[in-house]
Motif scaffolding. Structure first.
Motif, PDB file in Angstrom:
ATOM      1  N   GLY A  30      35.896 -18.874  21.262  1.00  0.00           N
ATOM      2  CA  GLY A  30      34.458 -18.663  21.363  1.00  0.00           C
ATOM      3  C   GLY A  30      33.897 -19.286  22.627  1.00  0.00           C
ATOM      4  N   LEU A  31      34.426 -20.465  22.988  1.00  0.00           N
ATOM      5  CA  LEU A  31      33.957 -21.144  24.193  1.00  0.00           C
ATOM      6  C   LEU A  31      34.269 -20.336  25.436  1.00  0.00           C
ATOM      7  N   LEU A  33      34.457 -17.141  25.688  1.00  0.00           N
ATOM      8  CA  LEU A  33      33.709 -15.893  25.816  1.00  0.00           C
ATOM      9  C   LEU A  33      32.508 -16.181  26.686  1.00  0.00           C
ATOM     10  N   LEU A  38      31.269 -11.001  30.397  1.00  0.00           N
ATOM     11  CA  LEU A  38      31.869 -10.084  29.447  1.00  0.00           C
ATOM     12  C   LEU A  38      31.511  -8.649  29.813  1.00  0.00           C
ATOM     13  N   LEU A  94      11.015 -14.748  30.932  1.00  0.00           N
ATOM     14  CA  LEU A  94       9.923 -15.091  31.828  1.00  0.00           C
ATOM     15  C   LEU A  94      10.460 -15.433  33.211  1.00  0.00           C
ATOM     16  N   LYS A 117      13.479  -6.949  18.896  1.00  0.00           N
ATOM     17  CA  LYS A 117      13.112  -7.835  17.780  1.00  0.00           C
ATOM     18  C   LYS A 117      11.842  -8.626  18.065  1.00  0.00           C
ATOM     19  N   GLU A 121       2.309  -6.881  18.788  1.00  0.00           N
ATOM     20  CA  GLU A 121       1.119  -7.526  19.346  1.00  0.00           C
ATOM     21  C   GLU A 121       1.508  -8.680  20.276  1.00  0.00           C
ATOM     22  N   ASN A 122       2.596  -9.373  19.936  1.00  0.00           N
ATOM     23  CA  ASN A 122       3.042 -10.461  20.823  1.00  0.00           C
ATOM     24  C   ASN A 122       3.546  -9.912  22.145  1.00  0.00           C
ATOM     25  N   ALA A 125       0.704  -8.642  24.329  1.00  0.00           N
ATOM     26  CA  ALA A 125      -0.050  -9.758  24.901  1.00  0.00           C
ATOM     27  C   ALA A 125       0.735 -10.402  26.053  1.00  0.00           C
ATOM     28  N   ARG A 128       0.373  -8.240  29.014  1.00  0.00           N
ATOM     29  CA  ARG A 128      -0.964  -8.351  29.599  1.00  0.00           C
ATOM     30  C   ARG A 128      -1.071  -9.623  30.420  1.00  0.00           C
ATOM     31  N   ARG A 129      -0.411 -10.665  29.941  1.00  0.00           N
ATOM     32  CA  ARG A 129      -0.523 -11.955  30.588  1.00  0.00           C
ATOM     33  C   ARG A 129       0.286 -12.026  31.880  1.00  0.00           C
ATOM     34  N   PHE A 130       1.515 -11.485  31.811  1.00  0.00           N
ATOM     35  CA  PHE A 130       2.414 -11.674  32.955  1.00  0.00           C
ATOM     36  C   PHE A 130       2.621 -10.407  33.779  1.00  0.00           C
ATOM     37  N   TYR A 152      23.539  -8.677  23.140  1.00  0.00           N
ATOM     38  CA  TYR A 152      24.189  -9.899  22.720  1.00  0.00           C
ATOM     39  C   TYR A 152      23.155 -11.011  22.636  1.00  0.00           C
TER      40      TYR A 152
ATOM     41  N   PHE B 291      28.645 -29.649  17.694  1.00  0.00           N
ATOM     42  CA  PHE B 291      29.375 -28.747  18.582  1.00  0.00           C
ATOM     43  C   PHE B 291      28.653 -27.403  18.711  1.00  0.00           C
ATOM     44  N   SER B 295      27.324 -26.306  22.417  1.00  0.00           N
ATOM     45  CA  SER B 295      28.380 -25.679  23.203  1.00  0.00           C
ATOM     46  C   SER B 295      28.008 -24.271  23.649  1.00  0.00           C
ATOM     47  N   VAL B 297      28.382 -21.616  21.727  1.00  0.00           N
ATOM     48  CA  VAL B 297      29.151 -20.555  21.075  1.00  0.00           C
ATOM     49  C   VAL B 297      28.265 -19.704  20.168  1.00  0.00           C
ATOM     50  N   PRO B 308      29.648 -24.810  28.671  1.00  0.00           N
ATOM     51  CA  PRO B 308      30.984 -24.679  28.079  1.00  0.00           C
ATOM     52  C   PRO B 308      31.861 -25.913  28.313  1.00  0.00           C
ATOM     53  N   LEU B 373      30.446 -15.251  15.375  1.00  0.00           N
ATOM     54  CA  LEU B 373      31.417 -15.794  16.324  1.00  0.00           C
ATOM     55  C   LEU B 373      32.818 -15.265  16.038  1.00  0.00           C
ATOM     56  N   ASP B 376      33.103 -11.728  17.097  1.00  0.00           N
ATOM     57  CA  ASP B 376      33.041 -11.632  18.543  1.00  0.00           C
ATOM     58  C   ASP B 376      34.398 -11.970  19.156  1.00  0.00           C
ATOM     59  N   VAL B 377      35.024 -13.050  18.638  1.00  0.00           N
ATOM     60  CA  VAL B 377      36.317 -13.473  19.163  1.00  0.00           C
ATOM     61  C   VAL B 377      37.367 -12.394  18.912  1.00  0.00           C
ATOM     62  N   LYS B 382      28.994  -7.047  18.225  1.00  0.00           N
ATOM     63  CA  LYS B 382      28.142  -8.215  18.128  1.00  0.00           C
ATOM     64  C   LYS B 382      27.150  -8.012  16.995  1.00  0.00           C
ATOM     65  N   ASP B 602      -4.443 -12.465  20.043  1.00  0.00           N
ATOM     66  CA  ASP B 602      -4.938 -12.253  21.392  1.00  0.00           C
ATOM     67  C   ASP B 602      -6.266 -11.517  21.413  1.00  0.00           C
TER      68      ASP B 602
END
Lengths: 197, 662
Positions: A30-31, A33, A38, A94, A117, A121-122, A125, A128-130, A152, B291, B295, B297, B308, B373, B376-377, B382, B602
């Protein structure tokens, strides 16, 4: 202190160690990746079939007056476009936002977006702001289309050619260097009928 | 200069922790008392040095020393002092120093208060604590030095993340770390016991107070975090099953199981290998959580800036600490002699059931958190695993825990009488029936499941009361007798009743707030009135202004109920000047039974504002329930038998020891 003989060894007591070892191996991989490097499994493939509704309340973009339409797979036909996946809750979005604003104001490259996701409305807004650099915005509230695109983590940026094929993917905020060395050359090459890189 | 002293102190602490982690172990193996006794002073000295380093960091933040890179990137001179202080641990490097500080704090506490532990056990426990400290001090010094200077110094700092500038979150990390770093004591005791090759009831009595203290702090810490998410994120939710939340929740679940199974070791000299495993597992999960959060992950909304390289270092620490202790477990645990036997229907049996369910529930959370994870590995797609999975797996597993929690304490040790216990719980059955029927009548028949869950809350609340009344022989014995029993009943019993009652309050809060919440999202102009449940919200308008380091738009709502004024609610939108990051500050009007929750959205430019209003019934009970659980733990902690040293003193006197074995 008692030290009974080794005869009392029982394999079941190895189980926690074995499970942990398996988890640790996953962690190790995992580390490695590095999500930024990728390659997307989708590169060279047509974009997923999708049609997203417009983002309600989105402000106008440079060169586009009136309401900003939604985004569907057919919209890529005919010209090379830049697809940015963003969300108002995403801090790094941003960071890259000014690059897209500058690009939208100074070049004719169509920049379109998937709002991933997010609450409409967020997102509206936030734009509009940026500022809004996007000619089309698809509101992907539940993230379904994002999953089809292999999103991802936001932000992500894709280059899609005029046939609707994904040609390049950048994960994480677009930097000055990524824009200069990867994304713009790719777009330029595709427009001239060459390969992305 | 002061900062360099801190850096130097941290390096010295590293050296001392190495001494603490080695000499006492060798001494204990050789039976050399002088070597063993190096453990106590070195634990205290290590704590002093880490505390010194921590204090210099405070100094740098409070006086805004922007020549320190960490201060320049996480603080700002305009920031209120309280947030200058919380900025110390609002970043990766500083929070690691807090981590080690709490580890050293527990080590020093064992050294100081553990005077009555047998010398060999004490030295081994402290040595393990020292080794863990060594690993993490090395991690800080090698990969995450908080004392790096900037040359030239920055003129102004970059500000603490505005979301973290909040009183609820400012003191959430210390509690959280007190909890999950505090579980290191259970880990050290377990490893020491494996080296010694002995686990007995006395061992369980020594472990329990430390575990209980850590558990209480973790309960409060998680509750604070969830409360913060509730009012600061402005979504009205209070738990999101986010990987970072799960990272602190998993040690809590297993720690809860450990607290219960340690009772069996203490009272019945049974379930030893399982208890040892849980002790190792609880702290291992704290380490894994550290961790995961640091990390990169797993991606999460509130992950630290990830790296990492750091991840690899922590992974190596995990492999040494967890892998080492589990290897020791595989080798030594089979040698531990089991104790008393028991029938399935018994107090022990109930605690086994509790453990089975809790560990299974933990396993589902663990799988859900790590599944993205794993996939993914393996090169799969995903995915993210969300609340539907957790709700579908976690709730069915914890519901029986709540059901059994009432029956278990009514059963006798060794062999219990289930039918008798259920009979004596008739009042609880009545309470369930009344609650379920009452809820359906009042709330309408759409929410059968919610009505059943409210019934569960009633079952636990009344069941706890019945159990306590049984013990006191309330309504059966004369009042004088009841009073005598009430005074003699151990605090641990009261603690259990209080904590279990907290669970009932928590269940009611969770159920009501998710089943009967009402929300209104609307655009409103000044003068408009919005109706929510039976409240009327009159929108008076919005006024702008400036706070210490932000500007705000503040909305005003006059809330009334059937014409009677209830409150003036003032939700805010803030824009923090330095980072131009907007935050929402929900306005919450709370009564004991419900929250009114207002968020200002807003402006649309033509004088209308988006507003979101929520009516959250019983939502305060969620946090009140957690506080009651923690309070139960504290009461139990004050029990004479758990007071550190009491059981030990008896053990050391040869006569008493002889009596105990006789």
């Amino acid at each position: 202190m008692s030290t009974p003989g080794p005869s009392s060894f029982r394999p079941i007591f190895l189980l926690p160690l074995v499970v942990f070892a398996a988890v640790a191996v996953y962690f190790l991989f995992g580390l490695q990746l590095d999500s930024r490097k990728l390659p997307s499994a989708l590169i060279g493939l047509p974009t997923p079939a999708f049609a997203l509704p417009p983002l309600a309340g989105a402000p106008p973009a440079p060169g586009v007056s009136g309401t900003i339409p939604g985004l569907a797979a057919e919209d890529f036909k005919g010209q090379v476009s830049l697809v940015n996946v963003f969300a108002s809750w995403c801090g790094p979005c941003l960071v890259e936002h000014p690059f897209f604003m500058r690009l939208a104001e100074t070049t004719p490259i169509p920049i379109v977006a998937i709002n991933y996701k997010d609450k409409p409305e967020n997102a509206a807004a936030w734009l509009r702001r940026f500022g809004n650099p996007y000619r089309r915005i698809g509101a992907d509230e539940d993230g379904r289309v994002g999953i089809d695109w292999g999103v991802y983590g936001v932000p992500e940026t894709f280059v899609v050619d005029g046939q609707g094929t994904i040609r390049f993917k950048h994960v994480g905020p677009v930097t000055e260097a990524a824009m200069r060395d990867d994304i713009l050359p790719c777009i330029e090459n595709l427009r001239n009928g060459r390969d992305c890189s | 200069m002061i900062v360099e002293i801190g850096h130097f102190a941290l390096v010295l602490a590293l050296c001392v922790s190495l001494v603490q982690g080695t000499l006492p172990l060798i001494g204990a193996a050789r039976g050399d008392l002088a070597w063993m006794e190096t453990a106590r002073p070195s634990a205290v000295v290590q704590f002093g040095l880490v505390a010194l380093a921590f204090l210099t960091l405070f100094h740098a933040f409070i006086y805004s020393d922007f020549s320190v890179a960490l201060v320049a990137s996480h603080s700002h001179s305009l920031q209120p002092t309280i947030y200058k202080i919380s900025a110390v641990w609002g970043n990766h490097e500083g929070s690691m120093v807090l981590w080690v500080f709490i580890l050293a704090l527990f080590g020093a506490a064992i050294a100081i208060f553990g005077g009555n532990l047998p010398a060999s056990l004490r030295s081994r426990v402290l040595a393990v604590q020292g080794l863990v400290g060594f690993g993490f001090l090395l991690f800080i010094i090698v990969t995450s030095n908080p004392f790096l200077r900037l040359d030239p110094p920055a003129l102004e700092g970059a500000n603490l993340n505005p979301l973290l500038q909040d009183p609820g979150l400012a003191f959430h990390p210390p509690f959280l770390y007190l909890g999950y770093v505090g579980f290191s004591t259970a880990f050290s005791f377990a490893v020491a016991a494996l080296i010694e090759g002995r686990v007995d009831p006395a061992w369980a009595r020594w472990v329990r107070p430390w575990t209980l203290a850590a558990w209480c702090a973790l309960t409060v810490g998680i509750a604070m975090g969830s409360w913060w998410a509730y009012y600061e994120l402005g979504w009205g939710g209070w738990w999101f099953w986010d990987p970072v939340e799960n990272a602190s929740f998993m040690p809590w679940i297993v720690g809860t199981a450990l607290l219960h199974t340690a009772i069996v070791v203490e009272k019945r000299d049974s379930m030893k290998t399982w208890t040892i495993l849980l002790s190792i597992l609880t702290f291992s999960l704290s380490l894994i959580g550290t961790f995961l959060v640091r990390s990169g992950v797993l991606t999460s909304v509130h992950a630290f800036a990830t790296d990492p390289g750091r991840g690899l270092f922590i992974l190596m620490l995990l492999v040494v600490a967890i892998g080492g202790s589990l290897t020791l477990y595989a080798w030594r645990a089979p040698m531990l002699k089991g104790g008393g036997l028991f029938a399935p229907i018994s107090r022990e049996g109930a605690l086994v059931l509790n453990n089975l369910l809790l560990t299974t529930a933990f396993a589902t959370v663990f799988l859900g958190t790590l599944y993205p994870l794993f996939l993914d590995v393996l090169g799969g797609s995903k995915v993210s695993v969300g609340p539907p999975y957790f709700n579908a797996t976690f709730l069915p597993l914890t519901t029986p825990v709540a059901v059994a929690m009432v029956v278990g304490p009514m059963l006798a040790w060794k062999r219990g009488d289930l039918a008798g216990a259920l009979q004596r719980l008739w009042l609880a059955f009545v309470a369930v029936a009344v609650t379920v029927v009452g809820t359906i009548i009042v709330m309408g028949d759409k929410s059968i499941l919610a009505a059943l869950a409210m019934g569960l809350a009633a079952w636990v609340a009344v069941g706890v009361a019945v159990e306590l009344a049984e013990r006191l022989r309330l309504f059966r014995a004369p009042l004088g007798e009841v009073w005598r029993r009430a005074r003699q009943l151990p605090r641990a019993s009261y603690g259990m009743s209080i904590a279990h009652f907290g669970v009932a309050v928590f269940i009611a809060g969770v159920t009501a707030s998710s089943a009967w919440r009402v929300e209104v999202i609307a655009t409103a102009r000044p003068g408009d009135t919005l109706t929510l449940a039976d409240y009327d919200f009159r929108f008076l308008g919005v006024r702008g202004g400036d706070g210490p380091n932000y500007s705000y738009d503040r909305g005003f709502f006059e809330v009334s109920r059937q014409g009677q004024p209830v409150a003036l609610m003032t939700p805010e939108k803030r824009a923090y000047i330095v980072q131009s990051q907007p935050t929402t500050e929900a306005a919450i009007h709370t009564t004991f039974f419900s929250d009114l929750y207002a968020v200002l959205g807003d402006a649309d430019g033509s004088g209308s504002w988006t507003v979101r209003l929520y009516y959250n019934p019983l939502v305060p009970w969620i946090w009140i329930g957690c506080v009651i659980m923690a309070a139960g733990g504290m009461v139990s902690l004050s029990d004479r038998r758990l007071r550190i040293g009491v059981p030990v003193r008896r053990r050391r006197e040869p006569v008493a020891a002889a009596e105990a074995t006789a």
